[in-house]
Design a protein around this motif. Structure first.
Motif, PDB file in Angstrom:
ATOM      1  N   ALA A  60       0.829  -1.208   0.000  1.00  0.00           N
ATOM      2  CA  ALA A  60       0.000   0.000   0.000  1.00  0.00           C
ATOM      3  C   ALA A  60       0.861   1.255   0.000  1.00  0.00           C
ATOM      4  O   ALA A  60       0.547   2.244  -0.686  1.00  0.00           O
ATOM      5  CB  ALA A  60      -0.934  -0.005   1.213  1.00  0.00           C
ATOM      6  N   ALA A  61       1.960   1.238   0.763  1.00  0.00           N
ATOM      7  CA  ALA A  61       2.854   2.394   0.803  1.00  0.00           C
ATOM      8  C   ALA A  61       3.477   2.647  -0.565  1.00  0.00           C
ATOM      9  O   ALA A  61       3.550   3.786  -1.037  1.00  0.00           O
ATOM     10  CB  ALA A  61       3.946   2.165   1.847  1.00  0.00           C
ATOM     11  N   ALA A  62       3.934   1.575  -1.224  1.00  0.00           N
ATOM     12  CA  ALA A  62       4.540   1.718  -2.546  1.00  0.00           C
ATOM     13  C   ALA A  62       3.518   2.225  -3.564  1.00  0.00           C
ATOM     14  O   ALA A  62       3.814   3.102  -4.388  1.00  0.00           O
ATOM     15  CB  ALA A  62       5.125   0.380  -3.001  1.00  0.00           C
ATOM     16  N   GLY A 133       1.468   4.738  10.243  1.00  0.00           N
ATOM     17  CA  GLY A 133       2.814   5.160  10.619  1.00  0.00           C
ATOM     18  C   GLY A 133       3.867   4.200  10.100  1.00  0.00           C
ATOM     19  O   GLY A 133       4.954   4.612   9.661  1.00  0.00           O
ATOM     20  N   ILE A 134       3.554   2.901  10.136  1.00  0.00           N
ATOM     21  CA  ILE A 134       4.472   1.891   9.592  1.00  0.00           C
ATOM     22  C   ILE A 134       4.675   2.125   8.099  1.00  0.00           C
ATOM     23  O   ILE A 134       5.801   2.060   7.590  1.00  0.00           O
ATOM     24  CB  ILE A 134       3.930   0.475   9.850  1.00  0.00           C
ATOM     25  CG1 ILE A 134       3.874   0.187  11.347  1.00  0.00           C
ATOM     26  CG2 ILE A 134       4.779  -0.568   9.141  1.00  0.00           C
ATOM     27  CD1 ILE A 134       3.212  -1.129  11.700  1.00  0.00           C
ATOM     28  N   ALA A 135       3.585   2.419   7.384  1.00  0.00           N
ATOM     29  CA  ALA A 135       3.667   2.673   5.944  1.00  0.00           C
ATOM     30  C   ALA A 135       4.549   3.879   5.646  1.00  0.00           C
ATOM     31  O   ALA A 135       5.352   3.868   4.695  1.00  0.00           O
ATOM     32  CB  ALA A 135       2.274   2.884   5.368  1.00  0.00           C
ATOM     33  N   LEU A 136       4.444   4.921   6.450  1.00  0.00           N
ATOM     34  CA  LEU A 136       5.263   6.106   6.251  1.00  0.00           C
ATOM     35  C   LEU A 136       6.743   5.808   6.485  1.00  0.00           C
ATOM     36  O   LEU A 136       7.609   6.286   5.740  1.00  0.00           O
ATOM     37  CB  LEU A 136       4.803   7.227   7.182  1.00  0.00           C
ATOM     38  CG  LEU A 136       3.425   7.824   6.875  1.00  0.00           C
ATOM     39  CD1 LEU A 136       3.016   8.804   7.963  1.00  0.00           C
ATOM     40  CD2 LEU A 136       3.438   8.523   5.519  1.00  0.00           C
ATOM     41  N   ALA A 137       7.038   5.023   7.519  1.00  0.00           N
ATOM     42  CA  ALA A 137       8.423   4.646   7.786  1.00  0.00           C
ATOM     43  C   ALA A 137       8.986   3.801   6.646  1.00  0.00           C
ATOM     44  O   ALA A 137      10.124   3.995   6.210  1.00  0.00           O
ATOM     45  CB  ALA A 137       8.505   3.882   9.112  1.00  0.00           C
ATOM     46  N   MET A 138       8.194   2.840   6.163  1.00  0.00           N
ATOM     47  CA  MET A 138       8.628   2.009   5.041  1.00  0.00           C
ATOM     48  C   MET A 138       8.877   2.851   3.796  1.00  0.00           C
ATOM     49  O   MET A 138       9.878   2.677   3.094  1.00  0.00           O
ATOM     50  CB  MET A 138       7.573   0.943   4.742  1.00  0.00           C
ATOM     51  CG  MET A 138       7.479  -0.167   5.763  1.00  0.00           C
ATOM     52  SD  MET A 138       6.148  -1.325   5.311  1.00  0.00           S
ATOM     53  CE  MET A 138       6.426  -2.655   6.491  1.00  0.00           C
TER      54      MET A 138
END
Length: 268
Positions: A60-62, A133-138
């Motif tokens: 999702a982050a990508a 927050g995990i997605a932003l860090a990744m």
């Protein structure tokens, strides 16, 4: 002929040593993991949730950041503007930052006192210890892989193709979506997969932002620090197997899409 054979033998030997260096630790880990331990770990609900969280949050982050990363890559490949080298250096900075430093930077940004954290608080969202927050860090540590790969893909396209389309009356947006994007698609997909993979493997930045819920790298570390190597090894093996299957499937899908896109050109 003898010199060529000697040269090829040296290349083969050096290549084999590099491959052995990559495969030997992984093979050792697999061989030391018993089938009973592996099955127990596969059926472990905590492991299943952790791996699933890792996969979907990284993907999702990508996907989310690709919306802005691809146009930025095109600008870097096609446009000249002041401080362009500085912009490129800023993009590459997360690659060289220590992972813990990246985590601290993100934590300051998304905490209640941070710019994004305050904005999220207004809608009742706490980013710390949250998949967002995990997605932003990744994304912070992996975004350069997508931008750089897509930029190289756009740069490899002959600019005369885009100029010819503009001369014939096509709009800038139509040129981008019908010429630039399809021709750079392979590099964009490669960058997307690399960003996805880098996000999945991130530990240092994520553990500072969100120890819970646990992604797979954090779970493996927690089991290793609490119970030792024997307890952490099966979780590592399961995560590696699933990650390998996912990346093989992504490569197959990407290759299929590239073949489909080249069919009209081949017919013409």
């Amino acid at each position: 002929m003898l010199k060529n054979n000697t040269f090829n033998l040296i290349l083969l030997l050096l290549s084999s040593l590099v491959l052995l260096f990559i495969l030997a630790p992984l093979a050792g880990m697999f061989l030391r993991t018993g089938s009973t331990e592996l099955l127990e770990t596969i059926n472990d609900r905590e492991v299943q949730k952790s791996i699933w969280l890792t996969l979907w949050v990284s993907f999702a982050a990508a996907l989310f950041f690709a919306i802005g990363a691809v146009p930025l890559a095109w600008l870097l490949a096609r446009k000249k503007f002041p401080f362009k080298n500085i912009v490129q250096g800023i993009i590459d900075l997360p690659i060289v930052l220590p992972h813990t430093a990246a985590g601290i930077a993100i934590l300051g940004f998304i905490s209640r006192d941070g710019l994004l954290g305050k904005a999220a608080e207004t809608i009742g969202l706490t980013l710390i210890n949250n998949p967002a927050g995990i997605a932003l860090a990744m994304a912070f540590v992996s975004l350069p892989f997508l931008i750089n790969s897509a930029r190289d893909g756009f740069a490899a396209i002959p600019e005369r193709l885009e100029k010819a389309a503009l001369t014939l009356g096509a709009s800038r947006s139509r040129v981008f979506f019908s010429i630039s994007l399809p021709l750079a698609w392979r590099s964009i997909i490669t960058g997307f997969i690399m960003m996805f993979a880098r996000g999945m493997s991130e530990f240092g930045a994520v553990v500072i932002v969100a120890y819970h819920p646990m992604i797979a790298p954090v779970l493996i570390y927690e089991r290793f620090s609490s119970f030792g190597l024997r307890y952490a090894r099966p979780a590592s093996v399961v995560f590696i197997i699933i990650a390998l299957v996912v990346f093989i499937l992504l490569r197959i899908v990407a290759a299929g899409r590239n073949e489909i896109r080249t069919l009209p050109d081949a017919e013409t």
